[in-house]
Each structure stands twice: as C-alpha cells, then as structure tokens.
Design a protein around this motif. Structure first.
Motif, PDB file in Angstrom:
ATOM      1  N   VAL A 169       0.646  -1.128  -0.001  1.00  0.00           N
ATOM      2  CA  VAL A 169      -0.085   0.049   0.050  1.00  0.00           C
ATOM      3  C   VAL A 169       0.877   1.274  -0.047  1.00  0.00           C
ATOM      4  O   VAL A 169       0.680   2.250  -0.769  1.00  0.00           O
ATOM      5  CB  VAL A 169      -1.115   0.010   1.268  1.00  0.00           C
ATOM      6  CG1 VAL A 169      -1.547   1.139   1.288  1.00  0.00           C
ATOM      7  CG2 VAL A 169      -1.989  -1.295   1.097  1.00  0.00           C
ATOM      8  N   ILE A 170       1.959   1.333   0.867  1.00  0.00           N
ATOM      9  CA  ILE A 170       2.609   2.417   0.876  1.00  0.00           C
ATOM     10  C   ILE A 170       3.488   2.599  -0.313  1.00  0.00           C
ATOM     11  O   ILE A 170       3.593   3.726  -0.981  1.00  0.00           O
ATOM     12  CB  ILE A 170       3.906   2.278   2.166  1.00  0.00           C
ATOM     13  CG1 ILE A 170       3.210   2.417   3.404  1.00  0.00           C
ATOM     14  CG2 ILE A 170       5.122   3.313   1.945  1.00  0.00           C
ATOM     15  CD1 ILE A 170       3.915   2.004   4.806  1.00  0.00           C
ATOM     16  N   GLY A 171       4.015   1.561  -1.092  1.00  0.00           N
ATOM     17  CA  GLY A 171       4.636   1.627  -2.442  1.00  0.00           C
ATOM     18  C   GLY A 171       3.685   2.031  -3.391  1.00  0.00           C
ATOM     19  O   GLY A 171       3.978   2.824  -4.300  1.00  0.00           O
ATOM     20  N   GLU A 172       2.546   1.573  -3.465  1.00  0.00           N
ATOM     21  CA  GLU A 172       1.449   2.055  -4.409  1.00  0.00           C
ATOM     22  C   GLU A 172       1.274   3.456  -4.217  1.00  0.00           C
ATOM     23  O   GLU A 172       1.213   4.206  -5.196  1.00  0.00           O
ATOM     24  CB  GLU A 172       0.499   1.166  -4.594  1.00  0.00           C
ATOM     25  CG  GLU A 172       0.509  -0.265  -5.012  1.00  0.00           C
ATOM     26  CD  GLU A 172      -0.756  -0.997  -4.780  1.00  0.00           C
ATOM     27  OE1 GLU A 172      -1.942  -0.458  -4.259  1.00  0.00           O
ATOM     28  OE2 GLU A 172      -0.670  -2.295  -5.149  1.00  0.00           O
ATOM     29  N   ALA A 173       1.222   3.961  -3.076  1.00  0.00           N
ATOM     30  CA  ALA A 173       0.994   5.403  -2.771  1.00  0.00           C
ATOM     31  C   ALA A 173       2.000   6.422  -3.337  1.00  0.00           C
ATOM     32  O   ALA A 173       1.881   7.152  -3.818  1.00  0.00           O
ATOM     33  CB  ALA A 173       0.541   5.658  -1.030  1.00  0.00           C
ATOM     34  N   GLY A 174       3.125   5.783  -2.935  1.00  0.00           N
ATOM     35  CA  GLY A 174       4.622   6.371  -3.462  1.00  0.00           C
ATOM     36  C   GLY A 174       4.753   6.680  -5.090  1.00  0.00           C
ATOM     37  O   GLY A 174       5.042   7.548  -5.392  1.00  0.00           O
ATOM     38  N   GLN A 175       4.366   5.487  -5.594  1.00  0.00           N
ATOM     39  CA  GLN A 175       4.225   5.419  -7.271  1.00  0.00           C
ATOM     40  C   GLN A 175       3.235   6.558  -7.633  1.00  0.00           C
ATOM     41  O   GLN A 175       3.685   7.365  -8.640  1.00  0.00           O
ATOM     42  CB  GLN A 175       3.698   4.132  -7.608  1.00  0.00           C
ATOM     43  CG  GLN A 175       4.812   3.073  -7.399  1.00  0.00           C
ATOM     44  CD  GLN A 175       6.120   2.969  -8.169  1.00  0.00           C
ATOM     45  OE1 GLN A 175       6.234   3.694  -9.247  1.00  0.00           O
ATOM     46  NE2 GLN A 175       6.841   2.366  -7.710  1.00  0.00           N
TER      47      GLN A 175
END
Length: 144
Positions: free
Chosen positions: A7-13
């Motif tokens: 979830v954090i990675g997708e938000a970062g993307q």
C-alpha cells in the motif's frame, strides 16, 4: 512484501507520477514485472508465481521532443535513501539508459517530500546514502 508495504509503495508510485508530470514527463507508463505461473505440484488448479527477469525501472516516459525517460521510484519514508535500497541490476540499467542518450531519473518519496534526481547521482554508490537535505540540492529542475 507485506500488505502494508505494498500500500505504501503504491501510494509512493502515485506521488511520483504526479511529480514526474510536473517535471514535464509525458506518457508515463508502469513497466510490468514479468511473472511465470507454475502449476502447484500437489494442489490441482493452484499456481505458484515465479518472478521472471528483472525490469529496467518502474516507469517509462517521454520528455521534450521525444527523449526517452526511465524512472526508478523508491518509497522510503522514514530514513535516508541508501544505495542498498536499489536491487542489484537497477543502477546498471539506469546508467545504460543514460549512456544511450535517455534521461534516467530516481524519484525518492520521503516523509519530507518527493525528490526527482537525475541519474547518475554524484557521490552515490555502494555504502552511501542520501538525506533529505542532499536530495533537495540534487532535486532536478526543468533545465534538462
């Protein structure tokens, strides 16, 4: 990778894509990681996912009059960006893209902001890291 990390990675993307559009990168496309599905040996109808060959970066895009852009995004919110945050093949892929005339960018999503840095990054290599202050200094501008 845990669900929280995903979830954090997708938000970062998503934050990175916004910063890239503001930077002038168009036609931003995610580079899909190829996988192979192997039938499970004992459970009919189930498959194991095997990661195939690594990809050059997270996104590709176009800037200016058609120059290719390769983007690697790192979402590290609570500490410095470390060389060790890059997978073994990533620095080489970014460097090769640059040597071939493309623009390679590293987007670091941190709690203090989103930093777009041009690759190669001076004085950044094995055993080193970049803090938010240095990332601010390295933050690429529109003078490509």
């Amino acid at each position: 990778m845990s669900k929280r990390q995903k979830v954090i990675g997708e938000a970062g993307q998503n934050l990175a894509a916004s910063a890239l559009r503001a930077f002038g990168v168009n036609m931003i496309e995610k580079i899909g990681t190829p996988v192979r599905c192997i039938p499970h040996p004992t459970q009919h109808g189930y498959y194991r996912v095997i990661w195939d060959e690594p990809v050059a970066g997270d996104h590709r895009g176009v800037i200016g009059d058609g120059r290719s852009v390769l983007i690697e995004t790192k979402t590290v919110l609570d500490r410095n960006l470390r060389w060790s945050d890059f997978r073994k093949h990533q620095p080489g892929a970014l460097s090769e893209h640059t040597q071939l005339g493309g623009l390679s960018l590293v987007v670091w999503v941190h709690a203090s902001g989103v930093y777009v840095m041009t690759w190669p990054i001076s004085d950044f290599g094995p055993g080193t890291s970049i803090d938010a202050q240095r990332a601010t200094e390295l933050n690429a501008d529109n003078s490509r």
